[in-house]
Design an enzyme around this catalytic site. Structure first.
Site, mmCIF file in Angstrom:
data_model
loop_
_atom_site.group_PDB
_atom_site.id
_atom_site.type_symbol
_atom_site.label_atom_id
_atom_site.label_comp_id
_atom_site.label_asym_id
_atom_site.label_seq_id
_atom_site.Cartn_x
_atom_site.Cartn_y
_atom_site.Cartn_z
ATOM 1 N N GLY A 117 0.131 -4.789 -9.716
ATOM 2 C CA GLY A 117 -0.829 -3.954 -9.005
ATOM 3 C C GLY A 117 -1.750 -4.738 -8.090
ATOM 4 O O GLY A 117 -2.599 -4.152 -7.410
ATOM 5 N N ASP A 118 -1.599 -6.038 -8.037
ATOM 6 C CA ASP A 118 -2.475 -6.868 -7.221
ATOM 7 C C ASP A 118 -2.014 -6.849 -5.765
ATOM 8 O O ASP A 118 -0.873 -7.202 -5.456
ATOM 9 C CB ASP A 118 -2.485 -8.308 -7.746
ATOM 10 C CG ASP A 118 -3.468 -9.171 -6.991
ATOM 11 O OD1 ASP A 118 -4.647 -9.152 -7.365
ATOM 12 O OD2 ASP A 118 -3.059 -9.838 -6.019
ATOM 13 N N TYR A 119 -2.918 -6.470 -4.878
ATOM 14 C CA TYR A 119 -2.581 -6.378 -3.461
ATOM 15 C C TYR A 119 -2.106 -7.726 -2.916
ATOM 16 O O TYR A 119 -1.121 -7.801 -2.186
ATOM 17 C CB TYR A 119 -3.786 -5.872 -2.662
ATOM 18 C CG TYR A 119 -3.544 -5.890 -1.168
ATOM 19 C CD1 TYR A 119 -2.824 -4.867 -0.556
ATOM 20 C CD2 TYR A 119 -3.992 -6.942 -0.377
ATOM 21 C CE1 TYR A 119 -2.565 -4.887 0.809
ATOM 22 C CE2 TYR A 119 -3.744 -6.977 0.989
ATOM 23 C CZ TYR A 119 -3.037 -5.944 1.574
ATOM 24 O OH TYR A 119 -2.777 -5.979 2.915
#
Length: 169
Positions: A117-119
């Protein structure tokens, strides 16, 4: 415990602003992070004066309550498998999967964490592999399968890809 509190402090804030709030917050406790009991005993007004929003206060108090009650402990978290850590800490108000992944990578030093989920990780993968769009979490998981058992290290490199790209721009 401290890593979770710090994560909450830094959520959705620029680094300099978060650092200033962190210094004021720790200043309430002689320059350190407070024990769970000390945090729970601190008034809302005092925390607000240090720069903590109501949301951050609620999340930090939830972490303190979980540790004070014994629901969570540093020792138990250190011994749990990664998936169990994620499950345990995301039960606490204000702690999501991203925070759980950062806890695993940076505080518990787990080598095989992929924060899907980390951009930055997703963007780094898109740049590295020349993708037009950011990979979806499931797509990133499939791409990262060959990086096991060092997906944390691969994530660090993906963040670095972005850093290097920004310097080049």
């Amino acid at each position: 415990y401290r890593a979770l509190l710090r994560s909450i402090l830094y959520q959705q804030l620029a680094g300099a602003a978060a650092g200033a709030i962190e210094r004021r917050f720790k200043g309430l406790y002689r320059g350190r992070y407070p024990t769970a009991a000390a945090l729970l005993a601190t008034s809302e007004e005092t925390l607000r004066a240090a720069g903590l929003s109501r949301q951050k206060q609620a999340a930090m108090r939830a972490v303190a309550e979980a540790f004070a009650s014994g629901e969570l402990s540093n020792r138990r978290l250190a011994r749990m498998p990664d998936a169990d850590v994620v499950e345990a800490v995301t039960k606490v108000h204000g702690i999501g999967e991203w925070t759980a992944h950062m806890l695993l990578m940076f505080s518990l030093e787990r080598p095989d964490v992929l924060p899907v989920g980390d951009y930055g990780v997703r963007k780094g993968a898109a740049v590295l592999y020349g993708l037009a769009d950011l990979p979806k979490p499931k797509q990133l998981e499939a791409m990262a399968e060959c990086w096991r058992p060092y997906r944390s290290v691969a994530s660090w490199y993906l963040w670095r890809v972005l850093e290097l790209q920004h310097r080049a721009d």
